[in-house]
Design a protein around this motif. Structure first.
Motif, PDB file in Angstrom:
ATOM      1  N   ALA A   7       0.836  -1.204   0.000  1.00 38.02           N
ATOM      2  CA  ALA A   7       0.000   0.000   0.000  1.00 38.02           C
ATOM      3  C   ALA A   7       0.867   1.249   0.000  1.00 38.02           C
ATOM      4  O   ALA A   7       0.582   2.228  -0.695  1.00 38.02           O
ATOM      5  N   GLY A   8       1.949   1.221   0.790  1.00 37.97           N
ATOM      6  CA  GLY A   8       2.869   2.362   0.810  1.00 37.97           C
ATOM      7  C   GLY A   8       3.544   2.573  -0.532  1.00 37.97           C
ATOM      8  O   GLY A   8       3.745   3.709  -0.975  1.00 37.97           O
ATOM      9  N   ILE A   9       3.890   1.474  -1.210  1.00 38.92           N
ATOM     10  CA  ILE A   9       4.512   1.592  -2.532  1.00 38.92           C
ATOM     11  C   ILE A   9       3.552   2.229  -3.522  1.00 38.92           C
ATOM     12  O   ILE A   9       3.930   3.108  -4.314  1.00 38.92           O
ATOM     13  N   SER A  10       2.288   1.809  -3.493  1.00 45.63           N
ATOM     14  CA  SER A  10       1.311   2.397  -4.412  1.00 45.63           C
ATOM     15  C   SER A  10       1.128   3.885  -4.139  1.00 45.63           C
ATOM     16  O   SER A  10       0.987   4.687  -5.072  1.00 45.63           O
ATOM     17  N   GLY A  11       1.127   4.262  -2.852  1.00 41.35           N
ATOM     18  CA  GLY A  11       1.009   5.683  -2.521  1.00 41.35           C
ATOM     19  C   GLY A  11       2.196   6.480  -3.013  1.00 41.35           C
ATOM     20  O   GLY A  11       2.046   7.600  -3.529  1.00 41.35           O
ATOM     21  N   MET A  12       3.404   5.939  -2.885  1.00 44.19           N
ATOM     22  CA  MET A  12       4.601   6.626  -3.373  1.00 44.19           C
ATOM     23  C   MET A  12       4.537   6.854  -4.875  1.00 44.19           C
ATOM     24  O   MET A  12       4.870   7.940  -5.371  1.00 44.19           O
ATOM     25  N   LYS A  13       4.099   5.835  -5.625  1.00 46.44           N
ATOM     26  CA  LYS A  13       4.003   5.979  -7.079  1.00 46.44           C
ATOM     27  C   LYS A  13       3.007   7.080  -7.463  1.00 46.44           C
ATOM     28  O   LYS A  13       3.262   7.880  -8.363  1.00 46.44           O
ATOM     29  N   ASN A  14       1.886   7.112  -6.763  1.00 41.93           N
ATOM     30  CA  ASN A  14       0.865   8.109  -7.091  1.00 41.93           C
ATOM     31  C   ASN A  14       1.333   9.522  -6.776  1.00 41.93           C
ATOM     32  O   ASN A  14       1.097  10.453  -7.554  1.00 41.93           O
ATOM     33  N   PHE A  15       1.984   9.701  -5.636  1.00 40.96           N
ATOM     34  CA  PHE A  15       2.468  11.034  -5.291  1.00 40.96           C
ATOM     35  C   PHE A  15       3.615  11.471  -6.193  1.00 40.96           C
ATOM     36  O   PHE A  15       3.788  12.661  -6.447  1.00 40.96           O
ATOM     37  N   PHE A  41      -6.900  10.714  -7.143  1.00 45.25           N
ATOM     38  CA  PHE A  41      -6.578   9.347  -6.744  1.00 45.25           C
ATOM     39  C   PHE A  41      -7.858   8.573  -6.442  1.00 45.25           C
ATOM     40  O   PHE A  41      -8.908   9.159  -6.158  1.00 45.25           O
ATOM     41  N   GLN A  42      -7.746   7.253  -6.482  1.00 46.44           N
ATOM     42  CA  GLN A  42      -8.826   6.349  -6.079  1.00 46.44           C
ATOM     43  C   GLN A  42      -8.243   5.243  -5.213  1.00 46.44           C
ATOM     44  O   GLN A  42      -7.061   4.900  -5.346  1.00 46.44           O
ATOM     45  N   ASP A  43      -9.076   4.715  -4.311  1.00 48.65           N
ATOM     46  CA  ASP A  43      -8.601   3.566  -3.544  1.00 48.65           C
ATOM     47  C   ASP A  43      -8.664   2.315  -4.416  1.00 48.65           C
ATOM     48  O   ASP A  43      -9.467   2.211  -5.338  1.00 48.65           O
ATOM     49  N   MET A  44      -7.766   1.379  -4.106  1.00 48.17           N
ATOM     50  CA  MET A  44      -7.722   0.129  -4.862  1.00 48.17           C
ATOM     51  C   MET A  44      -8.706  -0.875  -4.274  1.00 48.17           C
ATOM     52  O   MET A  44      -9.399  -0.600  -3.287  1.00 48.17           O
ATOM     53  N   GLY A  68      -8.027  -2.303   2.962  1.00 48.77           N
ATOM     54  CA  GLY A  68      -7.655  -1.689   1.694  1.00 48.77           C
ATOM     55  C   GLY A  68      -6.261  -2.089   1.260  1.00 48.77           C
ATOM     56  O   GLY A  68      -5.389  -2.391   2.087  1.00 48.77           O
ATOM     57  N   LEU A  69      -6.029  -2.087  -0.048  1.00 47.61           N
ATOM     58  CA  LEU A  69      -4.746  -2.515  -0.609  1.00 47.61           C
ATOM     59  C   LEU A  69      -3.964  -1.367  -1.235  1.00 47.61           C
ATOM     60  O   LEU A  69      -3.084  -1.589  -2.057  1.00 47.61           O
ATOM     61  N   GLY A  70      -4.301  -0.144  -0.879  1.00 50.72           N
ATOM     62  CA  GLY A  70      -3.543   1.004  -1.393  1.00 50.72           C
ATOM     63  C   GLY A  70      -4.380   1.911  -2.276  1.00 50.72           C
ATOM     64  O   GLY A  70      -5.610   1.835  -2.295  1.00 50.72           O
ATOM     65  N   SER A  71      -3.706   2.760  -3.015  1.00 48.65           N
ATOM     66  CA  SER A  71      -4.377   3.743  -3.874  1.00 48.65           C
ATOM     67  C   SER A  71      -3.906   3.572  -5.312  1.00 48.65           C
ATOM     68  O   SER A  71      -2.872   2.966  -5.581  1.00 48.65           O
ATOM     69  N   GLN A  72      -4.690   4.131  -6.213  1.00 50.92           N
ATOM     70  CA  GLN A  72      -4.345   4.083  -7.622  1.00 50.92           C
ATOM     71  C   GLN A  72      -4.703   5.409  -8.276  1.00 50.92           C
ATOM     72  O   GLN A  72      -5.449   6.210  -7.707  1.00 50.92           O
ATOM     73  N   LEU A  73      -4.163   5.621  -9.470  1.00 49.10           N
ATOM     74  CA  LEU A  73      -4.421   6.848 -10.209  1.00 49.10           C
ATOM     75  C   LEU A  73      -5.862   6.877 -10.692  1.00 49.10           C
ATOM     76  O   LEU A  73      -6.330   5.929 -11.321  1.00 49.10           O
ATOM     77  N   GLY A  74      -6.581   7.944 -10.345  1.00 48.55           N
ATOM     78  CA  GLY A  74      -7.954   8.098 -10.799  1.00 48.55           C
ATOM     79  C   GLY A  74      -8.040   8.789 -12.148  1.00 48.55           C
ATOM     80  O   GLY A  74      -8.590   8.253 -13.107  1.00 48.55           O
ATOM     81  N   SER A  75      -7.469   9.986 -12.260  1.00 43.84           N
ATOM     82  CA  SER A  75      -7.497  10.729 -13.515  1.00 43.84           C
ATOM     83  C   SER A  75      -6.434  11.815 -13.493  1.00 43.84           C
ATOM     84  O   SER A  75      -5.969  12.232 -12.425  1.00 43.84           O
ATOM     85  N   ALA A 238       1.981  16.974  -1.556  1.00 47.98           N
ATOM     86  CA  ALA A 238       2.486  15.791  -2.253  1.00 47.98           C
ATOM     87  C   ALA A 238       3.782  15.298  -1.626  1.00 47.98           C
ATOM     88  O   ALA A 238       3.996  14.089  -1.468  1.00 47.98           O
ATOM     89  N   GLN A 239       4.645  16.237  -1.247  1.00 49.20           N
ATOM     90  CA  GLN A 239       5.905  15.853  -0.613  1.00 49.20           C
ATOM     91  C   GLN A 239       5.663  15.168   0.723  1.00 49.20           C
ATOM     92  O   GLN A 239       6.265  14.127   1.024  1.00 49.20           O
ATOM     93  N   ARG A 240       4.763  15.726   1.532  1.00 46.76           N
ATOM     94  CA  ARG A 240       4.471  15.127   2.835  1.00 46.76           C
ATOM     95  C   ARG A 240       3.771  13.773   2.666  1.00 46.76           C
ATOM     96  O   ARG A 240       4.024  12.837   3.431  1.00 46.76           O
ATOM     97  N   GLY A 241       2.891  13.669   1.681  1.00 43.60           N
ATOM     98  CA  GLY A 241       2.250  12.385   1.419  1.00 43.60           C
ATOM     99  C   GLY A 241       3.259  11.330   1.004  1.00 43.60           C
ATOM    100  O   GLY A 241       3.182  10.168   1.424  1.00 43.60           O
TER     101      GLY A 241
END
Length: 264
Positions: A7-15, A41-44, A68-75, A238-241
């Motif tokens: 989940a943390g990896i997915s958040g890093m990619k999105n930010f 963003f959207q939740d996975m 939850g399993l992390g976040s993904q790109l919404g648009s 974004a940096q803090r996220g």
């Protein structure tokens, strides 16, 4: 605990993607006609631990339990709000006050833009910096006749000249393309957009100030709609996220290390 790491990896990619969008906005803060981008963003998918249960005669209902399993790109949206107008006192600089986009054509392809810095080529055609022709409401190029003394652009897009005899004459009218969903246009670089299946082209050759089309303002350029204060604020979040998601990965790694150390 491995779920938290992924989940943390997915958040890093999105930010990281969000920082890419912000960086592009800031890089184009002084680009004529540029429209800023925005990311959502959207939740996975969530893993269900236990499903929901309805109430019975002997007990009440039970809510589902899900992890939850992390976040993904919404648009990644293009925000087509009006940019501020800069006065240039150059006759071939046009700004659109309202909706619509300039229509350009070259080699049989159509392009659209809000950047109104135009020029005259050797044949006195009005072109953009890449040499694409500015199109009029008749679907043809706008060409100034030989020997004209001066020209001007009216708010309805009419191109007027004073001919060599000293008489006023209209030689064309600038067309505007109207879209029901301008955010659906595809960026093609060089301040140009391409039509897409979701842009909703209403009329490619609309007259300015008709059917909702904007007015043409000569001697001016529409600048970028990027707000630096907003972009820097989004950069901080974004940096803090990103940092928070790296902390999730670090904490998960420490727990895994503890498990590994259980047997020595």
């Amino acid at each position: 605990m491995l779920r938290s790491m992924y989940a943390g990896i997915s958040g890093m990619k999105n930010f990281q993607t969000k920082l890419d969008v912000i960086g592009n906005n800031i890089a184009n803060v002084n680009t004529s006609g540029f429209k800023k981008g925005r990311i959502t963003f959207q939740d996975m998918m969530s893993q269900t631990v236990s499903g929901a249960q309805g109430p019975t005669e002997n007990r009440g209902g039970v809510n589902p339990s899900q992890v939850g399993l992390g976040s993904q790109l919404g648009s990644i949206d293009n925000v087509h709000t009006q940019g501020f107008r800069q006065t240039t006192n150059r006759p071939l600089d046009f700004a659109i006050e309202g909706d619509g986009m300039f229509v350009l054509k070259s080699d049989g392809s159509s392009y659209y833009t809000r950047a109104g810095n135009f020029y005259l080529d050797e044949d006195r055609n009005i072109v953009n910096p890449e040499g694409h022709y500015l199109i009029g409401v008749d679907g043809g190029e706008i060409t100034l006749p030989e020997g004209y003394k001066s020209f001007s652009i009216q708010s309805n897009g009419t191109v007027s000249i004073v001919n060599k005899e000293g008489n006023p004459e209209d030689v064309g009218q600038i067309a505007l393309a109207m879209f029901s969903n301008a955010s659906g246009l595809e960026k093609a670089g060089s301040n140009l957009y391409l039509d897409s299946n979701n842009a909703g082209l209403i009329n490619e050759l609309e007259m300015p100030q008709v059917n909702g089309a904007g007015a043409i303002v000569s001697n001016s350029l529409e600048m970028s709609n990027v707000d630096l204060a907003e972009e820097f604020t989004e950069m901080i979040t974004a940096q803090r996220g990103f940092q928070a998601n790296t902390r999730i990965i670090t904490t998960s790694d420490e727990i895994l290390q503890e498990l590994v150390n259980l047997k020595r």
